[in-house]
Design a protein around this motif. Structure first.
Motif, PDB file in Angstrom:
ATOM      1  N   ARG A 123       0.843  -1.192   0.000  1.00  0.00           N
ATOM      2  CA  ARG A 123       0.000   0.000   0.000  1.00  0.00           C
ATOM      3  C   ARG A 123       0.879   1.242   0.000  1.00  0.00           C
ATOM      4  O   ARG A 123       1.914   1.279   0.652  1.00  0.00           O
ATOM      5  N   ILE A 124       0.394   2.227  -0.739  1.00  0.00           N
ATOM      6  CA  ILE A 124       1.103   3.498  -0.792  1.00  0.00           C
ATOM      7  C   ILE A 124       0.059   4.608  -0.845  1.00  0.00           C
ATOM      8  O   ILE A 124      -1.029   4.423  -1.407  1.00  0.00           O
ATOM      9  N   ARG A 125       0.375   5.719  -0.231  1.00  0.00           N
ATOM     10  CA  ARG A 125      -0.586   6.823  -0.168  1.00  0.00           C
ATOM     11  C   ARG A 125      -0.561   7.617  -1.466  1.00  0.00           C
ATOM     12  O   ARG A 125       0.446   8.204  -1.850  1.00  0.00           O
ATOM     13  N   HIS A 126      -1.707   7.626  -2.129  1.00  0.00           N
ATOM     14  CA  HIS A 126      -1.906   8.410  -3.356  1.00  0.00           C
ATOM     15  C   HIS A 126      -1.848   9.888  -2.992  1.00  0.00           C
ATOM     16  O   HIS A 126      -2.054  10.274  -1.832  1.00  0.00           O
ATOM     17  N   ARG A 127      -1.603  10.712  -3.958  1.00  0.00           N
ATOM     18  CA  ARG A 127      -1.555  12.160  -3.720  1.00  0.00           C
ATOM     19  C   ARG A 127      -2.845  12.676  -3.077  1.00  0.00           C
ATOM     20  O   ARG A 127      -2.820  13.600  -2.273  1.00  0.00           O
ATOM     21  N   ILE A 157      -3.114  -2.167  -8.342  1.00  0.00           N
ATOM     22  CA  ILE A 157      -3.883  -3.408  -8.203  1.00  0.00           C
ATOM     23  C   ILE A 157      -4.980  -3.250  -7.151  1.00  0.00           C
ATOM     24  O   ILE A 157      -5.495  -4.246  -6.624  1.00  0.00           O
ATOM     25  N   SER A 158      -5.361  -2.019  -6.866  1.00  0.00           N
ATOM     26  CA  SER A 158      -6.350  -1.751  -5.815  1.00  0.00           C
ATOM     27  C   SER A 158      -7.656  -2.489  -6.053  1.00  0.00           C
ATOM     28  O   SER A 158      -8.220  -3.076  -5.117  1.00  0.00           O
ATOM     29  N   ASP A 159      -8.168  -2.465  -7.271  1.00  0.00           N
ATOM     30  CA  ASP A 159      -9.447  -3.135  -7.568  1.00  0.00           C
ATOM     31  C   ASP A 159      -9.345  -4.630  -7.276  1.00  0.00           C
ATOM     32  O   ASP A 159     -10.251  -5.215  -6.674  1.00  0.00           O
ATOM     33  N   ARG A 160      -8.263  -5.245  -7.675  1.00  0.00           N
ATOM     34  CA  ARG A 160      -8.077  -6.682  -7.430  1.00  0.00           C
ATOM     35  C   ARG A 160      -7.982  -6.976  -5.947  1.00  0.00           C
ATOM     36  O   ARG A 160      -8.551  -7.948  -5.459  1.00  0.00           O
ATOM     37  N   ARG A 161      -7.297  -6.125  -5.193  1.00  0.00           N
ATOM     38  CA  ARG A 161      -7.135  -6.352  -3.757  1.00  0.00           C
ATOM     39  C   ARG A 161      -8.450  -6.139  -2.993  1.00  0.00           C
ATOM     40  O   ARG A 161      -8.658  -6.752  -1.950  1.00  0.00           O
ATOM     41  N   ARG A 162      -9.313  -5.261  -3.490  1.00  0.00           N
ATOM     42  CA  ARG A 162     -10.598  -5.013  -2.816  1.00  0.00           C
ATOM     43  C   ARG A 162     -11.546  -6.192  -2.940  1.00  0.00           C
ATOM     44  O   ARG A 162     -12.431  -6.372  -2.130  1.00  0.00           O
ATOM     45  N   VAL A 163     -11.405  -6.975  -4.001  1.00  0.00           N
ATOM     46  CA  VAL A 163     -12.306  -8.113  -4.254  1.00  0.00           C
ATOM     47  C   VAL A 163     -11.937  -9.228  -3.359  1.00  0.00           C
ATOM     48  O   VAL A 163     -11.905  -9.659  -2.447  1.00  0.00           O
TER      49      VAL A 163
END
Length: 163
Positions: A123-127, A157-163
């Protein structure tokens, strides 16, 4: 010897040699222009490929300071390539989630120390302040001018990790 002291035959021979040198220079100039054109075309193909990928392509030093970042980084991470380059390692390491940071930094340094593979999801913080998940892979280590660099890419890969 001054030209006035040279025979007509000597002057003709010198003129022929000069013409031959000029012809050789013209051939060399033409070859150089062809090589420069081929290089420009190759650079354009590379730029189109790198900018068209759904990933941010990067190159950074051992400390994590980016020396190259492709434009898709802005879509993924919210920062322009120029901001990432100016931000040093802070804009990468300092924005990694605290639970992931130690392992990511350690794995990155192992890439340089022992050649271990660097392939991490973290995980990394988006702007915009949100946490996003990225998969980050270094596919090579390059050595230029006595310095070592990692060359890799990361994807959202946020969408994949949320599923």
């Amino acid at each position: 010897m001054r030209d006035a002291n040279k025979s007509k035959q000597q002057l003709i021979e010198e003129l022929a040699a000069a013409r031959q040198q000029i012809a050789q220079l013209e051939v060399a100039r033409s070859e150089l222009e062809s090589e420069e054109h081929a290089l420009r075309e190759s650079e354009e193909r590379h730029r189109l490929l790198v900018n068209g990928l759904p990933a941010a392509v990067w190159m950074s030093d051992r400390e994590g300071k980016a020396v190259f970042m492709s434009p898709p980084v802005e879509q993924i991470y919210g920062y322009t390539p120029e901001e990432v380059l100016r931000g040093g390692s802070r804009i990468w390491f300092d924005r990694i989630h605290p639970e992931d940071r130690g392992e990511v930094v350690e794995a990155y340094h192992r890439l340089f120390d022992s050649g271990d593979e660097f392939d991490r999801e973290y995980r990394i913080r988006h702007r915009n302040g949100e946490w996003i998940w990225v998969r980050d892979r270094a596919i090579a280590r390059l050595h230029e001018h006595g310095e070592s660099y990692a060359y890799g890419f990361f994807t959202d890969i946020s969408d994949r990790r949320r599923v």
